[in-house]
Design a protein around this motif. Structure first.
Motif, PDB file in Angstrom:
ATOM      1  N   CYS A 117     -20.481 -10.506  11.916  1.00  0.00           N
ATOM      2  CA  CYS A 117     -19.989 -11.870  11.871  1.00  0.00           C
ATOM      3  C   CYS A 117     -20.005 -12.489  13.261  1.00  0.00           C
ATOM      4  CB  CYS A 117     -18.580 -11.936  11.282  1.00  0.00           C
ATOM      5  SG  CYS A 117     -17.325 -11.054  12.231  1.00  0.00           S
ATOM      6  N   CYS A 118     -19.969 -13.805  13.285  1.00  0.00           N
ATOM      7  CA  CYS A 118     -19.892 -14.557  14.531  1.00  0.00           C
ATOM      8  C   CYS A 118     -19.174 -15.862  14.210  1.00  0.00           C
ATOM      9  CB  CYS A 118     -21.287 -14.825  15.090  1.00  0.00           C
ATOM     10  SG  CYS A 118     -21.281 -15.710  16.677  1.00  0.00           S
ATOM     11  N   TYR A 119     -17.947 -15.988  14.686  1.00  0.00           N
ATOM     12  CA  TYR A 119     -17.124 -17.144  14.362  1.00  0.00           C
ATOM     13  C   TYR A 119     -16.873 -17.992  15.612  1.00  0.00           C
ATOM     14  CZ  TYR A 119     -16.231 -14.982   9.861  1.00  0.00           C
ATOM     15  OH  TYR A 119     -16.388 -14.426   8.614  1.00  0.00           O
ATOM     16  N   ALA A 120     -17.068 -19.298  15.458  1.00  0.00           N
ATOM     17  CA  ALA A 120     -16.736 -20.271  16.493  1.00  0.00           C
ATOM     18  C   ALA A 120     -17.400 -19.958  17.830  1.00  0.00           C
ATOM     19  CB  ALA A 120     -15.209 -20.342  16.677  1.00  0.00           C
ATOM     20  N   ALA A 121     -18.706 -19.632  17.786  1.00  0.00           N
ATOM     21  CA  ALA A 121     -19.384 -19.281  19.037  1.00  0.00           C
ATOM     22  C   ALA A 121     -20.841 -19.718  19.106  1.00  0.00           C
ATOM     23  CB  ALA A 121     -19.305 -17.778  19.265  1.00  0.00           C
ATOM     24  N   LEU A 122     -21.550 -19.769  17.993  1.00  0.00           N
ATOM     25  CA  LEU A 122     -22.974 -20.088  18.054  1.00  0.00           C
ATOM     26  C   LEU A 122     -23.224 -21.441  18.703  1.00  0.00           C
ATOM     27  CD1 LEU A 122     -24.347 -18.815  14.610  1.00  0.00           C
ATOM     28  CD2 LEU A 122     -24.821 -17.867  16.887  1.00  0.00           C
ATOM     29  N   TYR A 123     -22.286 -22.366  18.591  1.00  0.00           N
ATOM     30  CA  TYR A 123     -22.479 -23.689  19.189  1.00  0.00           C
ATOM     31  C   TYR A 123     -22.265 -23.681  20.702  1.00  0.00           C
ATOM     32  CZ  TYR A 123     -17.438 -23.640  18.063  1.00  0.00           C
ATOM     33  OH  TYR A 123     -16.113 -23.288  17.913  1.00  0.00           O
ATOM     34  N   LEU A 124     -21.862 -22.519  21.261  1.00  0.00           N
ATOM     35  CA  LEU A 124     -21.631 -22.409  22.700  1.00  0.00           C
ATOM     36  C   LEU A 124     -22.704 -21.615  23.427  1.00  0.00           C
ATOM     37  CD1 LEU A 124     -17.800 -21.589  22.715  1.00  0.00           C
ATOM     38  CD2 LEU A 124     -18.873 -23.802  23.200  1.00  0.00           C
ATOM     39  N   VAL A 125     -23.364 -20.682  22.732  1.00  0.00           N
ATOM     40  CA  VAL A 125     -24.252 -19.745  23.410  1.00  0.00           C
ATOM     41  C   VAL A 125     -25.589 -20.406  23.748  1.00  0.00           C
ATOM     42  CG1 VAL A 125     -23.170 -17.777  22.261  1.00  0.00           C
ATOM     43  CG2 VAL A 125     -25.199 -18.818  21.249  1.00  0.00           C
ATOM     44  N   PRO A 126     -26.266 -19.938  24.811  1.00  0.00           N
ATOM     45  CA  PRO A 126     -27.527 -20.564  25.238  1.00  0.00           C
ATOM     46  C   PRO A 126     -28.659 -20.438  24.220  1.00  0.00           C
ATOM     47  CG  PRO A 126     -26.567 -19.263  27.021  1.00  0.00           C
ATOM     48  CD  PRO A 126     -25.785 -18.943  25.790  1.00  0.00           C
ATOM     49  N   LYS A 127     -28.696 -19.333  23.470  1.00  0.00           N
ATOM     50  CA  LYS A 127     -29.797 -19.096  22.534  1.00  0.00           C
ATOM     51  C   LYS A 127     -29.234 -18.763  21.151  1.00  0.00           C
ATOM     52  CE  LYS A 127     -32.777 -17.249  26.194  1.00  0.00           C
ATOM     53  NZ  LYS A 127     -33.547 -16.065  26.665  1.00  0.00           N
ATOM     54  N   PRO A 128     -28.692 -19.744  20.449  1.00  0.00           N
ATOM     55  CA  PRO A 128     -28.017 -19.457  19.178  1.00  0.00           C
ATOM     56  C   PRO A 128     -28.911 -18.849  18.111  1.00  0.00           C
ATOM     57  CG  PRO A 128     -28.323 -21.824  19.474  1.00  0.00           C
ATOM     58  CD  PRO A 128     -28.649 -21.182  20.783  1.00  0.00           C
ATOM     59  N   MET A 129     -30.168 -19.297  18.025  1.00  0.00           N
ATOM     60  CA  MET A 129     -31.026 -18.778  16.967  1.00  0.00           C
ATOM     61  C   MET A 129     -31.488 -17.356  17.290  1.00  0.00           C
ATOM     62  SD  MET A 129     -30.467 -21.344  15.255  1.00  0.00           S
ATOM     63  CE  MET A 129     -31.216 -20.720  13.749  1.00  0.00           C
ATOM     64  N   THR A 130     -31.616 -17.039  18.558  1.00  0.00           N
ATOM     65  CA  THR A 130     -31.913 -15.658  18.944  1.00  0.00           C
ATOM     66  C   THR A 130     -30.762 -14.760  18.575  1.00  0.00           C
ATOM     67  OG1 THR A 130     -33.307 -16.384  20.780  1.00  0.00           O
ATOM     68  CG2 THR A 130     -32.459 -14.132  20.878  1.00  0.00           C
ATOM     69  N   VAL A 131     -29.536 -15.210  18.834  1.00  0.00           N
ATOM     70  CA  VAL A 131     -28.351 -14.438  18.450  1.00  0.00           C
ATOM     71  C   VAL A 131     -28.309 -14.251  16.939  1.00  0.00           C
ATOM     72  CG1 VAL A 131     -25.825 -14.440  18.386  1.00  0.00           C
ATOM     73  CG2 VAL A 131     -27.023 -15.126  20.471  1.00  0.00           C
ATOM     74  N   LEU A 132     -28.612 -15.303  16.200  1.00  0.00           N
ATOM     75  CA  LEU A 132     -28.606 -15.196  14.739  1.00  0.00           C
ATOM     76  C   LEU A 132     -29.632 -14.176  14.264  1.00  0.00           C
ATOM     77  CD1 LEU A 132     -27.253 -16.439  12.224  1.00  0.00           C
ATOM     78  CD2 LEU A 132     -29.207 -17.982  12.069  1.00  0.00           C
ATOM     79  N   ASP A 133     -30.822 -14.183  14.849  1.00  0.00           N
ATOM     80  CA  ASP A 133     -31.842 -13.194  14.498  1.00  0.00           C
ATOM     81  C   ASP A 133     -31.334 -11.780  14.751  1.00  0.00           C
ATOM     82  OD1 ASP A 133     -33.653 -15.129  13.726  1.00  0.00           O
ATOM     83  OD2 ASP A 133     -34.749 -15.130  15.619  1.00  0.00           O
ATOM     84  N   GLU A 134     -30.609 -11.598  15.850  1.00  0.00           N
ATOM     85  CA  GLU A 134     -30.059 -10.294  16.180  1.00  0.00           C
ATOM     86  C   GLU A 134     -28.986  -9.865  15.174  1.00  0.00           C
ATOM     87  OE1 GLU A 134     -30.636  -7.974  19.442  1.00  0.00           O
ATOM     88  OE2 GLU A 134     -32.173  -8.648  18.045  1.00  0.00           O
ATOM     89  N   LEU A 135     -28.153 -10.804  14.755  1.00  0.00           N
ATOM     90  CA  LEU A 135     -27.143 -10.492  13.742  1.00  0.00           C
ATOM     91  C   LEU A 135     -27.806  -9.987  12.467  1.00  0.00           C
ATOM     92  CD1 LEU A 135     -24.741 -13.582  14.064  1.00  0.00           C
ATOM     93  CD2 LEU A 135     -24.393 -11.303  15.010  1.00  0.00           C
ATOM     94  N   ILE A 136     -28.850 -10.682  12.047  1.00  0.00           N
ATOM     95  CA  ILE A 136     -29.552 -10.289  10.822  1.00  0.00           C
ATOM     96  C   ILE A 136     -30.206  -8.920  11.006  1.00  0.00           C
ATOM     97  CG2 ILE A 136     -31.472 -10.879   9.283  1.00  0.00           C
ATOM     98  CD1 ILE A 136     -30.840 -13.850   9.903  1.00  0.00           C
ATOM     99  N   ARG A 137     -30.755  -8.678  12.171  1.00  0.00           N
ATOM    100  CA  ARG A 137     -31.447  -7.401  12.428  1.00  0.00           C
ATOM    101  C   ARG A 137     -30.515  -6.205  12.325  1.00  0.00           C
ATOM    102  NH1 ARG A 137     -31.918  -3.949  16.533  1.00  0.00           N
ATOM    103  NH2 ARG A 137     -30.762  -5.262  18.011  1.00  0.00           N
ATOM    104  N   VAL A 138     -29.298  -6.321  12.862  1.00  0.00           N
ATOM    105  CA  VAL A 138     -28.445  -5.130  12.962  1.00  0.00           C
ATOM    106  C   VAL A 138     -27.589  -4.886  11.721  1.00  0.00           C
ATOM    107  CG1 VAL A 138     -28.390  -5.281  15.474  1.00  0.00           C
ATOM    108  CG2 VAL A 138     -26.519  -6.303  14.140  1.00  0.00           C
ATOM    109  N   VAL A 139     -27.627  -5.799  10.735  1.00  0.00           N
ATOM    110  CA  VAL A 139     -26.908  -5.528   9.495  1.00  0.00           C
ATOM    111  C   VAL A 139     -27.816  -4.742   8.556  1.00  0.00           C
ATOM    112  CG1 VAL A 139     -27.536  -7.664   8.283  1.00  0.00           C
ATOM    113  CG2 VAL A 139     -25.396  -6.517   7.747  1.00  0.00           C
TER     114      VAL A 139
END
Length: 255
Positions: free
Chosen positions: A164-186
């Motif tokens: 999960c990632c709550y209240a943070a994607l709108y702050l990080v420099p590379k939100p879609m990269t982070v999202l890809d990583e979340l999907i990868r590790v689940v």
């Protein structure tokens, strides 16, 4: 540190991949440090706040509730938001859970309380101030913390039962990269859940809000963006709940 918290810390360390990175990690601060002597980036006023020790100290009681109210999450208390996270992630038993951008660890510790036996909730953040507060306030027998870069999660594919990632994607420099990583590790069959910003409508209001949040370094994401990304990634059981300027999106990774 209690023996149970020490055990959780070593279990969190054991999950780090590759082994060369695990061997270089430090744990003397009560958490797994993967970025020694590397400060968190501060590209915006919002990110500067997230790396501030004063903000970290008041985050749970004042800062985040204020942010939630500003986003218009009508009628949802912090307790209700945590309960929603447990339900959306379908937490139970000895699962492994990753809480990315965990802040001071309040969510991580709460998620860990839904687990049993060898279950483990790992809070992951790049902010030294937030991780220090998490270690001070929210360690537990099934809760441990890691400091690292969410754009390069140090885990093997499918390492977690839920992420999960709550209240943070709108702050990080590379939100879609982070999202890809979340999907990868689940793992296949596992759950992913996010809470982030949602562009308001009608358009004139969106322009005003977008200008203000842009100055602060907060992105406003289109309503359909994350649903579309999840669908394109083959995720199923996608659910979206839009509340004011916030959106909750959860899904299951296909087998």
């Amino acid at each position: 540190m209690s023996e149970s918290a020490e055990t959780a810390l070593h279990r969190a360390l054991a999950m780090i991949e590759p082994a060369t990175l695990r061997e270089l990690a430090r744990t003397d601060g009560g958490y797994v440090e993967l970025l020694p002597d590397v400060p968190a980036p501060n590209p915006s006023p919002a990110s500067i706040a997230m790396n501030n020790r004063v903000v970290a100290a008041i985050y749970e009681k004042l800062w985040r509730p204020f942010g939630v109210s500003m986003m218009g999450i009508a009628g949802m208390s912090m307790a209700a938001e945590r309960d929603k996270a447990v339900a959306d992630l379908r937490l139970h038993g000895p699962q492994r859970v990753l809480d990315v951008a965990c802040g001071p660890g309040n969510f991580t510790r709460f998620l860990s309380d839904a687990l049993t036996d060898d279950g483990l909730a790992v809070g992951f953040d790049i902010s030294e101030a937030m991780i220090a507060r998490a270690v001070a306030d929210n360690r537990g027998p099934r809760a441990a913390y890691v400091r690292g870069d969410a754009a390069h999660l140090p885990y093997s594919d499918g390492a977690f039962d839920a992420v999960c990632c709550y209240a943070a994607l709108y702050l990080v420099p590379k939100p879609m990269t982070v999202l890809d990583e979340l999907i990868r590790v689940v793992r296949p069959g596992g759950r992913i859940a996010i809470m982030t910003s949602c562009e308001p409508r009608p358009a004139p209001l969106g322009t005003v809000v977008g200008f203000g949040t842009g100055l602060a370094g907060v992105r406003m994401f289109p309503k359909n963006l994350f649903v579309d990304v999840f669908e394109a990634s083959g995720l199923t059981e996608i659910q979206q709940d839009v509340r004011g300027l916030a959106q909750f999106v959860s899904a299951t990774k296909a087998h």
